[in-house]
Design a protein around this motif. Structure first.
Motif, PDB file in Angstrom:
ATOM      1  N   VAL A 378       0.826  -1.216   0.000  1.00 46.53           N
ATOM      2  CA  VAL A 378       0.000   0.000   0.000  1.00 46.53           C
ATOM      3  C   VAL A 378       0.859   1.265   0.000  1.00 46.53           C
ATOM      4  O   VAL A 378       0.335   2.362   0.185  1.00 46.53           O
ATOM      5  N   ARG A 379       2.162   1.103  -0.238  1.00 48.55           N
ATOM      6  CA  ARG A 379       3.072   2.244  -0.122  1.00 48.55           C
ATOM      7  C   ARG A 379       2.713   3.371  -1.091  1.00 48.55           C
ATOM      8  O   ARG A 379       2.958   4.550  -0.817  1.00 48.55           O
ATOM      9  N   ALA A 380       2.118   3.025  -2.225  1.00 52.11           N
ATOM     10  CA  ALA A 380       1.780   4.051  -3.215  1.00 52.11           C
ATOM     11  C   ALA A 380       0.319   4.463  -3.152  1.00 52.11           C
ATOM     12  O   ALA A 380      -0.122   5.279  -3.960  1.00 52.11           O
ATOM     13  N   ASP A 381      -0.436   3.908  -2.209  1.00 52.66           N
ATOM     14  CA  ASP A 381      -1.860   4.215  -2.107  1.00 52.66           C
ATOM     15  C   ASP A 381      -2.093   5.372  -1.144  1.00 52.66           C
ATOM     16  O   ASP A 381      -1.160   6.031  -0.672  1.00 52.66           O
ATOM     17  N   ALA A 382      -3.344   5.572  -0.834  1.00 56.46           N
ATOM     18  CA  ALA A 382      -3.709   6.689   0.039  1.00 56.46           C
ATOM     19  C   ALA A 382      -2.982   6.601   1.376  1.00 56.46           C
ATOM     20  O   ALA A 382      -2.676   5.520   1.867  1.00 56.46           O
ATOM     21  N   ARG A 383      -2.743   7.772   1.980  1.00 56.48           N
ATOM     22  CA  ARG A 383      -1.970   7.806   3.222  1.00 56.48           C
ATOM     23  C   ARG A 383      -2.638   7.029   4.353  1.00 56.48           C
ATOM     24  O   ARG A 383      -1.971   6.443   5.190  1.00 56.48           O
ATOM     25  N   VAL A 384      -3.961   7.018   4.365  1.00 53.15           N
ATOM     26  CA  VAL A 384      -4.634   6.334   5.454  1.00 53.15           C
ATOM     27  C   VAL A 384      -4.322   4.849   5.442  1.00 53.15           C
ATOM     28  O   VAL A 384      -4.152   4.214   6.487  1.00 53.15           O
ATOM     29  N   PHE A 385      -4.206   4.269   4.238  1.00 48.51           N
ATOM     30  CA  PHE A 385      -3.855   2.859   4.152  1.00 48.51           C
ATOM     31  C   PHE A 385      -2.457   2.620   4.706  1.00 48.51           C
ATOM     32  O   PHE A 385      -2.206   1.672   5.449  1.00 48.51           O
ATOM     33  N   GLY A 386      -1.522   3.501   4.335  1.00 44.76           N
ATOM     34  CA  GLY A 386      -0.164   3.359   4.837  1.00 44.76           C
ATOM     35  C   GLY A 386      -0.091   3.500   6.342  1.00 44.76           C
ATOM     36  O   GLY A 386       0.646   2.779   7.012  1.00 44.76           O
TER      37      GLY A 386
END
Length: 673
Positions: A378-386
């Protein structure tokens, strides 16, 4: 599709049906240990890897005609070695490496048919992709996993309760013959319909996608290895405290397969944006339940959290695999890397972990790896996922550290081998209260005070108010010395009842238990009786021995709260009866948080025209723990002695329960409500 689909279905059904069939056959040979299933899974994953590697090599290097000829010849050759019944010469004597023996047994008995069954699905999918360019062959992979799931569900609910184990093996062998005929027919029909060019020259993928890079291969492997590690470690976690029976083995594997089916059937069944934060929460919940000692014995909570958590995390791993799958022309290499990851994960849990980890820390480590993999994906996904992935990772690491600290609190000795984890804990603030306990898994298996005043007194489940204590006091004093057989050594507490001339022979399958009982406790060394120890499974040892003329056999073998079912069957009681004197007693220790075994033992006694007396001790004494013993004997006069009869608790008969035998047991019936 009229041939491809049923052939793949049959291969997968037989592939997973044979797993509980063969494992149950050899389970009693290795003490009923849950590690038998873990070791079997290591073999199954390795054989699956070999089958997928074979499929990848022949598809890439042989013509379609030579592929069909080779596979058909191997299928026919294996027919000569049916049925899949392991020879009695594989039974252990007691000093072998059990994991190596199981792997060798499985390789000889099951190796080639399992290898061919595992190779069939990717091989036929490659043939299908060649014959039908533009159609999605990965749905056949979902069908394969659906067939595997049906096999696993059919075994505990339809096959095991109705069909004896040996007949199961012969029926499976007959099914293999039918599968071989179906597979050969599919290959022949495919050859007739196929185009002339080889697979390498055929246009399989209209998009002509380039070959996946090495990093993609590595990611496939890591995702598969992570789910495999969690499968085996969760299985070990939930079976070590209940019973090593196929029903509990199958639950995590069913969940594992179900996630493959869902993820590869359709991308819509993997709602990635919804599932990723749920996966982070599931990792944190599993880590907490694993570390908090207050939750250890909450069966419903443990089963719920770890089964649901396994489903969610495997959905993440397998959903990512499905999302990253290559074009059909590379499907055999994709399956090869997935099976490589599965084999690596199984080997890490089943072989490496018992050698390098002092306790069952592999589940905590698996949760940490899963959290790290989630953060990477999820490193490139939305910040909340990270952020959620980071929180899950911190929670997993923190709880793992908490678990290690709790494990070593007051621990002075640890030992781990095929049969589980043992530790000796020393507690007490002064000389009078200082004591040592032997803990197996999460359950105490013996306690000894170190002060001279209490050191030789029987404690825990074996005090004078317990069923076994009352029986031994009733048998003493007497003119002839007692001959006592004890199945399960623990700390050797029962040796404290020994008097000059008595013989106490302890049977234990775990060499670490014998070593600890002699080195870290003094019950054996200070007993007035003659002490003998026998290494190996008690049933196998008693089968080899001449009648022992025991006055008493105490069946006290369990690991954590798990029960070795093969020691509580009709055939086992008949064996014990052969080794006791006329009118002797067989005492079953059935103390258990989760299982009500008292009616099971009573049914065994009734079937053998014997009486059963249940003594439930609340453990009110400072030295005592709550205990349940069922005394079985044809000597009614002995069982009517006041010391025994006055403490007897009425047994609620269960005529609706079927008698437990080597071919049948029903865990659902005996679960405490």
């Amino acid at each position: 599709m009229l041939l491809f689909a049923p052939t793949i279905f049959a291969s997968a059904f037989l592939l997973f049906l044979v797993q509980p069939i063969i494992a149950k056959q050899i389970l009693p040979w290795f003490g009923g240990s849950a590690a038998v299933w873990t070791t079997c899974l290591v073999f199954f994953q390795a054989a699956l890897l070999a089958g997928y590697a074979y499929a990848d090599v022949v598809v890439r290097h042989l013509s379609l005609r030579h592929q069909a000829l080779l596979h058909g010849a191997l299928l026919v050759a294996r027919l000569l070695a049916l049925p899949i019944v392991p020879g009695a010469f594989w039974k252990p004597v007691g000093n072998e490496n059990p994991a190596a023996l199981i792997l060798g047994l499985l390789a000889v008995t099951l190796g080639l048919p399992y290898f061919l069954l595992s190779a069939t699905s990717p091989l036929l999918q490659a043939w299908f992709a060649r014959r039908h360019p533009g159609r999605n062959p990965y749905r056949l992979f979902a069908l394969s996993n659906f067939a595997s799931l049906l096999a696993l569900l059919a075994y505990p609910f339809a096959i095991e309760p109705r069909i004896p184990t040996r007949i199961q093996a012969h029926a499976w062998s007959a099914g293999y013959v039918l599968f071989a005929a179906l597979c050969i027919a599919t290959a022949w029909r495919n050859l007739r319909s196929a185009a002339k060019p080889s697979l390498a020259q055929a246009t399989i993928d209209e998009t002509q996608e380039s070959a996946p890079p090495f990093a993609r291969h590595l990611l496939w492997c890591v995702l598969a290895a992570t789910s495999s590690v969690l499968l085996l470690s969760v299985t070990s976690h939930i079976t070590q405290n209940i019973a090593a029976v196929p029903l509990l083995w199958i639950v995590p594997l069913t969940i594992y397969l179900l996630t493959f089916i869902l993820c590869f059937e359709s991308s819509r069944l993997y709602p990635r944006e919804t599932l990723l934060p749920i996966a982070a929460a599931a990792l944190g919940a599993m880590a907490w339940c694993l570390a908090d000692p207050r939750l250890t014995h909450k069966l419903a909570l443990q089963l719920s959290v770890f089964c649901i958590g396994l489903f969610i995390v495997c959905m993440f791993c397998h959903g990512e695999l499905a999302r990253l799958k290559p074009a059909p022309r590379y499907l055999t290499r994709f399956y090869l890397m997935v099976s490589l990851g599965g084999a690596v994960g199984a080997a890490l849990v089943g072989i490496v972990a018992p050698l390098v980890l002092p306790a069952r820390f592999e589940l905590a480590l698996g949760l940490i790896v899963a959290a790290g993999l989630l953060a990477w994906q999820v490193r490139a996904d939305a910040r909340v996922f990270g952020a959620l992935a980071m929180i899950a990772g911190i929670a997993a690491i923190g709880c793992a550290i908490w678990g290690v600290i709790d494990f070593y609190d007051t621990t002075i000795v640890t030992a781990r081998n095929f049969y589980g984890v043992l530790r000796v804990q020393q507690s007490g603030s002064d000389d009078a209260s200082r004591h040592r306990t032997l803990v197996s898994g999460t359950i105490m298996h013996g306690l000894q005070y170190l002060s001279p005043h209490f050191r030789r007194q029987p404690t825990s489940y074996y005090t004078t108010s317990s069923g076994i204590g009352r029986l031994l006091e009733t048998l003493h004093p007497r003119k002839e010395p007692l001959r006592v057989g004890v199945i399960g050594l623990g700390t050797g507490t029962l040796a404290a009842y020994g008097t000059p001339g008595d013989l106490y022979r302890f049977y234990d399958i775990n060499p670490a238990v014998i070593r600890i009982a002699k080195q870290d406790f003094t019950y054996l060394a200070e007993s007035e009786a003659r002490i003998e120890t026998s290494l190996g499974d008690a049933r196998l040892a008693l089968e080899r021995e001449a009648p022992s003329n025991f006055d008493l056999i105490a069946v006290d073998a369990f690991s954590s709260d798990a029960i070795p079912v093969h020691l509580i069957t009709s055939e086992a009681l008949a064996l014990y009866a052969k080794h006791v004197k006329p009118g002797g007693v067989i005492a079953f220790h059935v103390t258990n948080r989760f299982l009500d075994l008292v009616p099971v033992v009573q049914a065994l006694a009734t079937a053998h025209q014997m009486e059963a007396v249940w003594i439930h001790d609340q453990g009110d004494d400072v030295l005592a723990n709550r205990s349940d013993w069922v005394l079985v004997s044809s000597n009614r006069e002995l069982l009517a002695q006041p010391r025994i009869a006055d403490a007897a608790t009425p047994i609620k008969s269960r005529p609706d329960w079927r008698l437990w035998t080597d071919d049948f047991n029903n865990l659902f019936q005996v679960l405490r409500r």
